[in-house]
Write a protein that holds these residues in place. Structure first.
Motif, PDB file in Angstrom:
ATOM      1  N   ASP A 272     -95.954 -38.801   3.258  1.00  0.00           N
ATOM      2  CA  ASP A 272     -95.800 -38.902   5.013  1.00  0.00           C
ATOM      3  C   ASP A 272     -95.020 -39.849   5.345  1.00  0.00           C
ATOM      4  O   ASP A 272     -95.074 -41.174   4.765  1.00  0.00           O
ATOM      5  N   ILE A 273     -94.260 -39.941   6.303  1.00  0.00           N
ATOM      6  CA  ILE A 273     -93.257 -40.873   6.885  1.00  0.00           C
ATOM      7  C   ILE A 273     -93.760 -40.876   8.285  1.00  0.00           C
ATOM      8  O   ILE A 273     -93.406 -39.857   9.009  1.00  0.00           O
ATOM      9  N   VAL A 274     -94.017 -42.193   8.752  1.00  0.00           N
ATOM     10  CA  VAL A 274     -93.990 -42.396  10.019  1.00  0.00           C
ATOM     11  C   VAL A 274     -92.960 -43.050  10.840  1.00  0.00           C
ATOM     12  O   VAL A 274     -92.591 -43.951  10.121  1.00  0.00           O
ATOM     13  N   LYS A 275     -92.437 -42.469  11.840  1.00  0.00           N
ATOM     14  CA  LYS A 275     -91.280 -42.819  12.652  1.00  0.00           C
ATOM     15  C   LYS A 275     -91.417 -42.694  13.992  1.00  0.00           C
ATOM     16  O   LYS A 275     -91.610 -41.524  14.313  1.00  0.00           O
ATOM     17  N   GLY A 276     -91.264 -43.850  14.724  1.00  0.00           N
ATOM     18  CA  GLY A 276     -91.575 -43.768  16.383  1.00  0.00           C
ATOM     19  C   GLY A 276     -93.341 -43.441  16.217  1.00  0.00           C
ATOM     20  O   GLY A 276     -94.215 -44.200  15.713  1.00  0.00           O
ATOM     21  N   SER A 277     -93.342 -42.543  17.092  1.00  0.00           N
ATOM     22  CA  SER A 277     -94.844 -41.974  17.431  1.00  0.00           C
ATOM     23  C   SER A 277     -94.946 -40.643  16.557  1.00  0.00           C
ATOM     24  O   SER A 277     -95.954 -39.864  17.082  1.00  0.00           O
ATOM     25  N   TYR A 278     -94.485 -40.476  15.637  1.00  0.00           N
ATOM     26  CA  TYR A 278     -94.524 -39.068  14.847  1.00  0.00           C
ATOM     27  C   TYR A 278     -94.788 -39.540  13.493  1.00  0.00           C
ATOM     28  O   TYR A 278     -94.135 -40.209  12.843  1.00  0.00           O
TER      29      TYR A 278
ATOM     30  N   VAL B 282     -90.937 -29.291   6.202  1.00  0.00           N
ATOM     31  CA  VAL B 282     -91.043 -30.457   6.948  1.00  0.00           C
ATOM     32  C   VAL B 282     -92.020 -30.195   8.103  1.00  0.00           C
ATOM     33  O   VAL B 282     -91.753 -29.578   8.947  1.00  0.00           O
ATOM     34  N   LEU B 283     -93.198 -30.946   8.229  1.00  0.00           N
ATOM     35  CA  LEU B 283     -93.909 -30.762   9.320  1.00  0.00           C
ATOM     36  C   LEU B 283     -93.946 -31.969  10.302  1.00  0.00           C
ATOM     37  O   LEU B 283     -93.964 -32.995   9.654  1.00  0.00           O
ATOM     38  N   LYS B 284     -93.846 -31.856  11.465  1.00  0.00           N
ATOM     39  CA  LYS B 284     -93.866 -32.909  12.260  1.00  0.00           C
ATOM     40  C   LYS B 284     -95.042 -32.899  13.415  1.00  0.00           C
ATOM     41  O   LYS B 284     -95.165 -31.971  14.052  1.00  0.00           O
ATOM     42  N   ALA B 285     -95.647 -34.041  13.593  1.00  0.00           N
ATOM     43  CA  ALA B 285     -96.931 -34.140  14.324  1.00  0.00           C
ATOM     44  C   ALA B 285     -97.139 -35.448  15.131  1.00  0.00           C
ATOM     45  O   ALA B 285     -96.513 -36.498  14.574  1.00  0.00           O
ATOM     46  N   PRO B 286     -97.352 -35.435  16.300  1.00  0.00           N
ATOM     47  CA  PRO B 286     -97.799 -36.721  17.081  1.00  0.00           C
ATOM     48  C   PRO B 286     -98.682 -37.709  16.062  1.00  0.00           C
ATOM     49  O   PRO B 286     -99.612 -37.452  15.576  1.00  0.00           O
TER      50      PRO B 286
END
Length: 482
Positions: free
Chosen positions: A117-123, A141-145
């Protein structure tokens, strides 16, 4: 105790108070923030920071179950879990295959991001591997707030409270800094207000007050200095006022004393002019009267010249070696000759000196003695005029005492100190200028001595004074020192 504080200490305390108050208030604010988040998330009123991570777990599980179908392009309906979650299938090189575009950029190393899991900005980004033929052929690749504010952007009030509580340390710091600084400023301004009021009083010429009520050591020192300055200015103004009054009286007296002999002289000259052609006119008595008044004017001029000299703060003596005993004996002969035709007056000099020679300014000393002796002659019709002189050692100084007593009419004044005021006149001195005793006092003062007068119990008057030998007193200024 409060008055013993210093401004430096107050500024140190200001910093400590602001920091401690900020820390305590911020700790309470963060406790409130944690409590609100836990309460609201527990009641499902708001979404926690990792609210969408649980959906990623469910989606990942589905991806594992449907790897072959996904590899063939049949994607999982992510919207069924949440519309805020996006998904993109890329090959191991990061090239787009299926799903939403632009989730992964070229800067991401797919091989290192798999199963992470990579946290970048607010996602938050989750990289789920897709296997085909027992090898990883693609990555879902899944992207979630990921964040409290982005998860609850629909609840403005909640977000606002969260932001306020989050930046509360900065808010508390500013508030406490303004509060404690304003209190310190009010205290310092109180001191400055009192000092400005005192300065206004001084500038307006009002000195009958004292500065009080200042706090802190630095201002208390300024307060003491102000009060010392006010007292000094008050004394100086009073002294200048007194001097000015005395000068006015002096000028008036000088004008009167000069006008009187001038009037007499003018009158005699007019009389001579009117009677010069008359028979048997004798000019002698008129000339004698003119000469007498000329002598009075010369005496006044001499006294004024000497007065200026002895009043000068830079007055200097002209010291010389004086045989004081011989000088006094000559003075006795001079006075005795003046009363030789007045058998009822006895002149007595009682001289007891330890040395023959003294370092003195002879003309100045004789000016004092002449004034005293001739005053005694003026007011003594019979009896005795006695001058007693003796000396004594007083530490390093050598004092010479003089006591002039007579059996005359004595002083009319109850306060004999008035006799030593400039231009003092009463019924006894109405024909004189009132400078003799004042000049005598100034000379004695410059000699480092004192002079005083009083009436004798048996009648008559006494004037006493003492002087210090010039060579033995470092405070007496001498001409040969300049």
């Amino acid at each position: 105790m409060k008055n013993n504080k210093t401004i430096k200490r107050d500024f140190y305390l200001l910093v400590v108070k602001v920091v401690l108050a900020t820390i305590v208030s911020s700790a309470l604010a963060y406790l409130c923030l944690i409590y609100l988040i836990v309460t609201f998330t527990g009641n499902h009123m708001v979404k926690s920071t990792d609210y969408f991570v649980r959906y990623l777990d469910l989606i990942e599980k589905k991806v594992k179950e449907n790897e072959e179908a996904i590899f063939m392009g049949r994607l999982i309906p992510i919207d069924r879990y949440s519309r805020k979650i996006q998904g993109e299938v890329v090959d191991v090189s990061g090239h787009h295959l299926y799903g939403d575009r632009g989730i992964v950029n070229d800067k991401v190393d797919i091989s290192e991001a798999i199963n992470r899991d990579i946290v970048k900005g607010s996602y938050v980004y989750r990289f789920v591997p897709i296997k085909h033929d027992n090898a990883i052929q693609a990555v879902y690749v899944l992207k979630a707030p990921f964040g409290f504010m982005i998860n609850n952007r629909d609840h403005f009030g909640v977000v606002l409270i969260y932001v306020v509580l989050l930046i509360s340390p900065l808010i508390f710091f500013i508030v406490y800094l303004i509060f404690f600084t304003s209190r310190l400023y009010q205290s310092l301004f109180h001191n400055m207000k009192l000092l400005l009021h005192a300065a206004d009083n001084i500038s307006n010429g009002y000195f009958d007050f004292k500065v009080s009520g200042l706090k802190r050591k630095e201002f208390i020192k300024i307060q003491d200095s102000f009060n010392t300055m006010i007292s000094a200015l008050k004394e100086m103004v009073e002294s200048l006022s007194k001097v000015d009054d005395e000068r006015k009286i002096m000028v008036s007296s000088i004008a009167h004393d000069i006008r009187t002999p001038l009037t007499v002289i003018q009158g005699q000259m007019d009389l001579i002019d009117d009677l010069k052609d008359a028979d048997h006119f004798d000019i002698t008595p008129h000339l004698d009267l003119i000469r007498k008044n000329c002598r009075k004017m010369r005496m006044l001029t001499d006294n004024l010249s000497l007065l200026y000299k002895v009043e000068n703060p830079h007055f200097l003596f002209n010291p010389q070696q004086v045989d004081l005993y011989q000088l006094l004996m000559e003075k006795k002969k001079e006075i005795s000759a003046l009363v030789s035709n007045q058998k009822q007056i006895n002149i007595s000099f009682d001289v007891d000196l330890r040395k023959t020679f003294y370092i003195l300014d002879e003309p100045m000393l004789m000016r004092v003695l002449d004034n005293l002796l001739y005053n005694s002659l003026r007011f003594t019709k019979s009896g005795e005029i006695k001058l007693k002189v003796y000396d004594e050692a007083d530490g390093q100084n050598h004092k010479i005492y003089f006591k002039c007593s007579d059996t005359g009419t004595g002083f009319k004044e109850t306060d004999t100190s008035l006799l030593f005021r400039p231009f003092y006149q009463n019924e006894q001195y109405k024909d004189h200028f009132g400078l003799g005793l004042y000049i005598a006092k100034q000379i004695v003062k410059n000699y480092g001595g004192e002079i005083w007068a009083y009436n004798n119990e048996s009648g008559g008057a006494t004037v006493e004074f003492y002087i210090k030998e010039i060579s033995n007193d470092p405070h007496i200024k001498r001409k040969n020192e300049t």
